[in-house]
Write an enzyme that holds these catalytic residues in place. Structure first.
Site, PDB file in Angstrom:
ATOM      1  CG  ASN A 122     -49.456 -35.211 107.215  1.00 29.75           C
ATOM      2  OD1 ASN A 122     -48.858 -35.954 107.707  1.00 29.75           O
ATOM      3  ND2 ASN A 122     -50.202 -35.494 106.079  1.00 29.75           N
TER       4      ASN A 122
ATOM      5  CB  THR B 130     -47.477 -35.695  98.159  1.00 32.15           C
ATOM      6  OG1 THR B 130     -48.612 -34.524  98.186  1.00 32.15           O
ATOM      7  CG2 THR B 130     -46.857 -35.577  96.832  1.00 32.15           C
ATOM      8  CG  ASP B 131     -52.842 -34.525  98.296  1.00 36.42           C
ATOM      9  OD1 ASP B 131     -51.875 -34.100  98.162  1.00 36.42           O
ATOM     10  OD2 ASP B 131     -53.868 -34.310  98.946  1.00 36.42           O
ATOM     11  CD  GLU B 132     -49.029 -30.714  96.712  1.00 37.00           C
ATOM     12  OE1 GLU B 132     -48.357 -30.161  95.762  1.00 37.00           O
ATOM     13  OE2 GLU B 132     -49.223 -30.180  97.702  1.00 37.00           O
TER      14      GLU B 132
ATOM     15  CB  ILE C 284     -55.756 -15.987 101.767  1.00 40.46           C
ATOM     16  CG1 ILE C 284     -55.829 -16.344 103.236  1.00 40.46           C
ATOM     17  CG2 ILE C 284     -56.515 -16.972 101.093  1.00 40.46           C
ATOM     18  CD1 ILE C 284     -57.393 -16.618 103.885  1.00 40.46           C
TER      19      ILE C 284
ATOM     20  CE1 TYR D   8     -42.995 -32.024  97.792  1.00 38.62           C
ATOM     21  CE2 TYR D   8     -45.273 -31.603  97.265  1.00 38.62           C
ATOM     22  CZ  TYR D   8     -44.166 -32.147  98.010  1.00 38.62           C
ATOM     23  OH  TYR D   8     -44.704 -33.231  98.887  1.00 38.62           O
TER      24      TYR D   8
HETATM   25  P1  NAD Z   1     -40.216 -31.388 105.759  1.00 40.39           P
HETATM   26  O1  NAD Z   1     -40.036 -30.519 104.749  1.00 40.39           O
HETATM   27  O2  NAD Z   1     -40.749 -30.882 107.344  1.00 40.39           O
HETATM   28  O3  NAD Z   1     -38.922 -32.545 106.421  1.00 40.39           O
HETATM   29  C1  NAD Z   1     -37.927 -32.829 105.450  1.00 40.39           C
HETATM   30  C2  NAD Z   1     -36.859 -33.510 106.172  1.00 40.39           C
HETATM   31  O4  NAD Z   1     -36.306 -34.094 105.073  1.00 40.39           O
HETATM   32  C3  NAD Z   1     -36.168 -32.495 106.922  1.00 40.39           C
HETATM   33  O5  NAD Z   1     -35.793 -32.880 108.054  1.00 40.39           O
HETATM   34  C4  NAD Z   1     -34.697 -32.329 105.830  1.00 40.39           C
HETATM   35  O6  NAD Z   1     -33.823 -31.733 106.612  1.00 40.39           O
HETATM   36  C5  NAD Z   1     -34.899 -33.646 105.402  1.00 40.39           C
HETATM   37  N1  NAD Z   1     -34.325 -33.279 104.087  1.00 40.39           N
HETATM   38  C6  NAD Z   1     -34.292 -32.661 102.893  1.00 40.39           C
HETATM   39  N2  NAD Z   1     -33.107 -32.840 102.066  1.00 40.39           N
HETATM   40  C7  NAD Z   1     -32.543 -33.752 102.445  1.00 40.39           C
HETATM   41  C8  NAD Z   1     -31.412 -34.677 101.829  1.00 40.39           C
HETATM   42  N3  NAD Z   1     -30.985 -34.392 100.634  1.00 40.39           N
HETATM   43  N4  NAD Z   1     -30.766 -35.743 102.458  1.00 40.39           N
HETATM   44  C9  NAD Z   1     -31.300 -36.093 103.665  1.00 40.39           C
HETATM   45  N5  NAD Z   1     -32.362 -35.438 104.209  1.00 40.39           N
HETATM   46  C10 NAD Z   1     -32.995 -34.314 103.540  1.00 40.39           C
HETATM   47  O7  NAD Z   1     -41.232 -32.383 105.407  1.00 40.39           O
HETATM   48  P2  NAD Z   1     -42.610 -33.058 105.951  1.00 40.39           P
HETATM   49  O8  NAD Z   1     -43.718 -32.311 105.601  1.00 40.39           O
HETATM   50  O9  NAD Z   1     -42.143 -33.882 107.186  1.00 40.39           O
HETATM   51  O10 NAD Z   1     -42.598 -34.077 104.749  1.00 40.39           O
HETATM   52  C11 NAD Z   1     -41.915 -35.604 104.655  1.00 40.39           C
HETATM   53  C12 NAD Z   1     -42.366 -36.302 103.489  1.00 40.39           C
HETATM   54  O11 NAD Z   1     -43.891 -36.657 103.516  1.00 40.39           O
HETATM   55  C13 NAD Z   1     -42.216 -35.818 102.119  1.00 40.39           C
HETATM   56  O12 NAD Z   1     -41.543 -36.907 101.546  1.00 40.39           O
HETATM   57  C14 NAD Z   1     -43.339 -35.043 101.693  1.00 40.39           C
HETATM   58  O13 NAD Z   1     -43.442 -35.021 100.290  1.00 40.39           O
HETATM   59  C15 NAD Z   1     -44.354 -35.988 102.345  1.00 40.39           C
HETATM   60  N6  NAD Z   1     -45.754 -35.571 102.603  1.00 40.39           N
HETATM   61  C16 NAD Z   1     -45.708 -34.413 103.192  1.00 40.39           C
HETATM   62  C17 NAD Z   1     -46.921 -33.796 103.525  1.00 40.39           C
HETATM   63  C18 NAD Z   1     -47.504 -32.639 104.223  1.00 40.39           C
HETATM   64  O14 NAD Z   1     -48.409 -32.001 104.407  1.00 40.39           O
HETATM   65  N7  NAD Z   1     -46.364 -32.165 104.971  1.00 40.39           N
HETATM   66  C19 NAD Z   1     -48.234 -34.508 102.697  1.00 40.39           C
HETATM   67  C20 NAD Z   1     -48.142 -35.598 102.203  1.00 40.39           C
HETATM   68  C21 NAD Z   1     -46.985 -36.166 101.732  1.00 40.39           C
HETATM   69  O1  TDX Z   2     -49.301 -18.123 102.905  1.00 38.61           O
HETATM   70  C1  TDX Z   2     -49.906 -19.067 102.523  1.00 38.61           C
HETATM   71  N1  TDX Z   2     -51.197 -18.808 101.904  1.00 38.61           N
HETATM   72  C2  TDX Z   2     -51.912 -19.768 101.293  1.00 38.61           C
HETATM   73  O2  TDX Z   2     -53.140 -19.434 100.634  1.00 38.61           O
HETATM   74  C3  TDX Z   2     -49.569 -20.326 102.092  1.00 38.61           C
HETATM   75  C4  TDX Z   2     -48.164 -20.890 102.778  1.00 38.61           C
HETATM   76  C5  TDX Z   2     -50.453 -21.531 101.523  1.00 38.61           C
HETATM   77  N2  TDX Z   2     -51.692 -20.983 101.026  1.00 38.61           N
HETATM   78  C6  TDX Z   2     -52.509 -21.933 100.360  1.00 38.61           C
HETATM   79  C7  TDX Z   2     -51.736 -22.589  99.291  1.00 38.61           C
HETATM   80  C8  TDX Z   2     -52.539 -23.855  99.262  1.00 38.61           C
HETATM   81  O3  TDX Z   2     -53.531 -24.080  98.676  1.00 38.61           O
HETATM   82  O4  TDX Z   2     -52.809 -22.920 101.301  1.00 38.61           O
HETATM   83  C9  TDX Z   2     -52.674 -24.222 100.955  1.00 38.61           C
HETATM   84  C10 TDX Z   2     -51.961 -25.050 101.621  1.00 38.61           C
HETATM   85  O5  TDX Z   2     -50.543 -24.630 101.282  1.00 38.61           O
HETATM   86  P1  TDX Z   2     -49.280 -25.296 101.795  1.00 38.61           P
HETATM   87  O6  TDX Z   2     -49.318 -25.220 103.454  1.00 38.61           O
HETATM   88  O7  TDX Z   2     -48.134 -24.619 101.331  1.00 38.61           O
HETATM   89  O8  TDX Z   2     -49.394 -26.823 101.589  1.00 38.61           O
HETATM   90  P2  TDX Z   2     -49.698 -27.530 100.100  1.00 38.61           P
HETATM   91  O9  TDX Z   2     -49.202 -26.672  98.972  1.00 38.61           O
HETATM   92  O10 TDX Z   2     -51.207 -27.829  99.847  1.00 38.61           O
HETATM   93  O11 TDX Z   2     -48.767 -28.737 100.173  1.00 38.61           O
HETATM   94  C11 TDX Z   2     -48.564 -29.530 101.360  1.00 38.61           C
HETATM   95  O12 TDX Z   2     -49.406 -30.636 101.356  1.00 38.61           O
HETATM   96  C12 TDX Z   2     -48.987 -31.875 100.518  1.00 38.61           C
HETATM   97  C13 TDX Z   2     -47.299 -29.994 101.627  1.00 38.61           C
HETATM   98  O13 TDX Z   2     -46.588 -28.739 101.824  1.00 38.61           O
HETATM   99  C14 TDX Z   2     -46.640 -30.855 100.756  1.00 38.61           C
HETATM  100  O14 TDX Z   2     -45.329 -31.271 101.107  1.00 38.61           O
HETATM  101  C15 TDX Z   2     -47.577 -31.964 100.655  1.00 38.61           C
HETATM  102  O15 TDX Z   2     -47.282 -32.935  99.725  1.00 38.61           O
END
Ligand code: NAD
Ligand code: TDX
Length: 351
Positions: A184, A129-131, A210, A154
């Site tokens: 994403n 992740t970018d985080e 928000i 996280y």
């Molecule tokens: P998600 O939470 O939707 O899915 C995570 C999956 O991992 C689930 O199916 C869960 O059951 C599985 N999992 C969790 N713990 C586990 C364990 N101990 N053993 C086996 N499986 C396990 O997450 P996502 O949004 O699809 O993210 C996927 C990856 O991409 C993560 O590594 C996340 O850090 C990274 N990522 C996500 C975003 C985003 O915006 N969602 C952005 C950048 C990177």
């Molecule tokens: O109810 C909300 N209100 C709000 O203002 C929620 C859930 C979020 N937010 C804000 C927090 C963040 O600034 O919106 C922004 C996006 O929040 P999230 O959807 O929780 O994402 P973020 O914390 O940015 O992290 C996501 O992007 C990077 C993914 O959850 C991570 O897994 C990924 O690594």
């Protein structure tokens, strides 16, 4: 090739498998997933009978389970998505993030180290992740060389896993690649995250929360574009390298939410005020990073990847997907989901 996909029942993993299992019938895909609250095997119903697809329920934090999967399937490539992924959950309870994101990644790396005596045609692709880079001010971009400075449990756990992956390359010569992606959005995202939460709360006439003043900026990428970027790095990226992935689509949270309200109003033929009136400013996330933005010129110039969707086109597709998948929505909104929403927002809504 035998490709082990961890976390394939989650949001991005599902989209990845739904794209590549049908596209590459000669590759075998093994989905290793613990099936936490964030997982949904229903996402994968279109490929569940495919001859080149297998599902195994296992916990990456348990080394014996990981070994069993390696013994049985002997994967050549690991695409590591599995993680605890929600920042707010990591603030309320970090322990699972340490177990899955750090220990789980370590276990997978150990398995690769032991099973891949011959490293030819092997690859550990780590999805991150970018985080990990921390927060930006109003200007500038993080590059692959930027210093790690994570703010939440996280992002600290993901940063730790990135370091382990690179250390296994430098120390043991493990063939690894790392991608760090921005936020994403798209089909199958669990409605704890901003975009699906906003869509579903708006549809139900519930407050749209928000955090703070809504001025935090995220750089958004449609999930299918992320999957294509990962596939491009697997195919053409250099071993040992890190690639930043971004859509260059920065938006303030308040603007994201207002755009969703506008799309809903247009799609449903209802007044936009009906949705905008639900916007509710609530107490801020502790350690809330102000802005994320990545310079993704490395993957664009070196591998020729670029996103297909703009934020506007991807967001409209996403809203339409949630509107036409009411069955999926009601299936994921289980008792656990309701309890989470209560825990997370109880204090905030009064704040
Ligand atoms: P998600 O939470 O939707 O899915 C995570 C999956 O991992 C689930 O199916 C869960 O059951 C599985 N999992 C969790 N713990 C586990 C364990 N101990 N053993 C086996 N499986 C396990 O997450 P996502 O949004 O699809 O993210 C996927 C990856 O991409 C993560 O590594 C996340 O850090 C990274 N990522 C996500 C975003 C985003 O915006 N969602 C952005 C950048 C990177
Ligand atoms: O109810 C909300 N209100 C709000 O203002 C929620 C859930 C979020 N937010 C804000 C927090 C963040 O600034 O919106 C922004 C996006 O929040 P999230 O959807 O929780 O994402 P973020 O914390 O940015 O992290 C996501 O992007 C990077 C993914 O959850 C991570 O897994 C990924 O690594």
């Amino acid at each position: 090739m035998k490709i082990l996909v961890t976390g394939g029942a989650g949001f991005i993993g599902s989209n990845f498998l739904l794209t590549y299992v049908p596209k590459y019938p000669n590759h075998t895909f093994i989905n290793l997933d613990k099936l936490t609250y964030a997982a949904n095997l229903y996402n994968l119903k279109d490929i569940s009978d495919a001859k080149n697809y297998f599902f195994v329920q296992a916990d990456i934090a348990d080394f014996e389970s990981v070994k069993t999967v390696f013994d049985r399937f002997e994967p050549d490539i690991v695409v590591h998505f599995a993680a605890e992924s929600h920042v707010d959950r990591s603030i309320l309870g970090p322990a699972e993030f340490i177990k899955t994101n750090i220990v789980g990644t370590f276990n997978l790396l150990e398995a690769c180290r032991f099973y891949w005596k011959d490293k030819e045609d092997k690859l550990f692709h780590h999805v991150s992740t970018d985080e990990v880079y921390g927060s930006l001010g109003g200007t500038g971009y993080f590059t692959e060389e930027s210093r790690y400075d994570p703010s939440s449990p996280y992002s600290a756990s993901k940063a730790s896993s990135d370091h382990l992956v690179r250390a296994y390359h430098r120390t043991y010569g493990l063939p690894v690649k790392v991608t760090n992606c921005t936020n994403n959005y798209g089909p199958y995202q669990f409605p704890e995250k901003l975009i699906p939460l906003t869509i579903l709360n708006a549809l139900e006439g519930k407050p749209i929360p928000i955090y703070g003043k809504g001025q935090n900026v995220r750089d958004w990428l449609y999930v299918k574009d992320h999957c294509e970027a990962i596939w491009a790095v697997i195919q053409k990226g250099r071993i040992g390298e890190t690639y930043n992935i971004s859509g260059n689509e920065e938006r303030k949270n308040i603007d994201v939410v207002e755009e969703i309200c506008q799309i809903l109003a247009e799609e449903l033929g209802r007044p936009v005020t009906e949705f905008k009136n639900l916007i509710t400013f609530v107490s801020d996330r502790p350690g809330h990073d102000l802005r994320y933005a990545l310079d993704s010129s490395k993957i664009r110039n070196e591998l020729g990847w670029k996103p297909k969707e703009t934020f506007s086109s991807g967001l409209r597709k996403t809203v339409k997907w949630y509107l036409s998948n009411a069955e999926w929505v009601s299936a994921v909104k289980t008792g656990e989901y309701k309890r989470w929403i209560e825990r997370n927002y109880a204090g905030r809504l009064q704040g």
